[in-house]
Each structure stands twice: as C-alpha cells, then as structure tokens.
Design a protein around this motif. Structure first.
Motif, PDB file in Angstrom:
ATOM      1  N   SER A 250     -12.872  18.210  34.028  1.00 35.34           N
ATOM      2  CA  SER A 250     -13.295  17.447  35.209  1.00 35.34           C
ATOM      3  C   SER A 250     -13.163  15.966  34.889  1.00 35.34           C
TER       4      SER A 250
ATOM      5  N   ALA B  16      -7.162  18.268  44.316  1.00 39.30           N
ATOM      6  CA  ALA B  16      -7.406  19.624  43.838  1.00 39.30           C
ATOM      7  C   ALA B  16      -6.707  19.806  42.502  1.00 39.30           C
ATOM      8  N   GLU B  17      -7.364  20.472  41.557  1.00 38.78           N
ATOM      9  CA  GLU B  17      -6.782  20.682  40.233  1.00 38.78           C
ATOM     10  C   GLU B  17      -5.553  21.573  40.334  1.00 38.78           C
TER      11      GLU B  17
ATOM     12  N   TYR C 260      -7.429  17.022  53.373  1.00 40.41           N
ATOM     13  CA  TYR C 260      -8.823  16.641  53.631  1.00 40.41           C
ATOM     14  C   TYR C 260      -9.757  17.666  53.025  1.00 40.41           C
ATOM     15  N   ASP C 261     -10.950  17.214  52.633  1.00 38.73           N
ATOM     16  CA  ASP C 261     -11.970  18.146  52.188  1.00 38.73           C
ATOM     17  C   ASP C 261     -12.831  18.545  53.385  1.00 38.73           C
ATOM     18  N   ASP C 262     -13.939  19.231  53.147  1.00 41.53           N
ATOM     19  CA  ASP C 262     -14.803  19.709  54.236  1.00 41.53           C
ATOM     20  C   ASP C 262     -15.386  18.569  55.061  1.00 41.53           C
ATOM     21  N   ALA C 263     -15.563  17.399  54.447  1.00 39.50           N
ATOM     22  CA  ALA C 263     -16.141  16.255  55.162  1.00 39.50           C
ATOM     23  C   ALA C 263     -15.075  15.438  55.898  1.00 39.50           C
TER      24      ALA C 263
ATOM     25  N   THR D 284      -4.709  16.672  48.450  1.00 42.38           N
ATOM     26  CA  THR D 284      -4.862  17.634  49.547  1.00 42.38           C
ATOM     27  C   THR D 284      -5.171  16.839  50.804  1.00 42.38           C
TER      28      THR D 284
ATOM     29  N   GLU E 138      -3.866  16.774  38.976  1.00 48.17           N
ATOM     30  CA  GLU E 138      -4.402  17.096  40.298  1.00 48.17           C
ATOM     31  C   GLU E 138      -3.388  16.718  41.363  1.00 48.17           C
TER      32      GLU E 138
ATOM     33  N   ASP F  79     -12.531  13.867  54.388  1.00 48.95           N
ATOM     34  CA  ASP F  79     -12.013  12.814  53.522  1.00 48.95           C
ATOM     35  C   ASP F  79     -10.855  13.346  52.681  1.00 48.95           C
ATOM     36  N   PRO F  80      -9.900  12.479  52.301  1.00 48.65           N
ATOM     37  CA  PRO F  80      -8.839  12.915  51.385  1.00 48.65           C
ATOM     38  C   PRO F  80      -9.458  13.385  50.071  1.00 48.65           C
ATOM     39  N   ALA F  81      -8.821  14.360  49.435  1.00 44.84           N
ATOM     40  CA  ALA F  81      -9.381  14.923  48.205  1.00 44.84           C
ATOM     41  C   ALA F  81      -8.266  15.267  47.227  1.00 44.84           C
TER      42      ALA F  81
END
Length: 90
Positions: A86, A70-71, A61-64, A59, A56, A66-68
């Motif tokens: 997962s 991605a595969e 930020y995600d929609d909220a 990225t 992974e 927060d750091p995220a």
C-alpha cells in the motif's frame, strides 16, 4: 515490449554485442508481470531494508465519484514474489 522479448531481438542484440567485441554479461532479465499498456503509475515502497514496487492504474471513479487508482500488481524487490503493498503514509 513484445519485440524486445522476442528471439529476433535476442539475435540482433547478440550480433551487435559481437560486432563491438563485448563478452556476454551475467545479467538476465525476465518478465514476470505484464506488459501493462494502461495508464499506470509506479511507486517504490521502502520500509527499513525491504523494498517493493507497486504499480497502479487509473480508474474512472470510485464510489464517491472521485478519480481513483487500482492496484495492477506489486512485487517484493528482494525476493521477486508478488505481495500486497500500500502507499506509504506521507
């Protein structure tokens, strides 16, 4: 990474192997994915006798907000085929 997969590196490795008197091994490496040069994290996923590798990348930020992660890719280590993995539940 590109250099070590090149013909020049192959020739250099062969020269060094012969210089120290070693025979050719049966182990072969191939690169089916990548190389990936981004900020990545690798996760080994075990489920019974199955094993997989999940890579992974960070990225922003995600929609909220927060750091995220991605595969980038995932591979079944028994077959070498790409699969969707997962994170295991903690």
């Amino acid at each position: 990474m590109r250099f070590f997969m090149s013909r020049v590196a192959h020739g250099l490795g062969r020269f060094l192997r012969r210089a120290v008197g070693r025979r050719r091994t049966r182990v072969r490496w191939t690169s089916d994915q990548g190389p990936v040069f981004t900020n990545c994290i690798g996760v080994l996923v075990y489920d019974g006798d199955a094993a997989g590798l999940l890579v992974e990348q960070a990225t922003p930020y995600d929609d909220a907000g927060d750091p995220a992660l991605a595969e980038t890719f995932s591979v079944d280590l028994r077959t070498g085929h790409g699969v969707h993995l997962s994170h295991p539940k903690a």
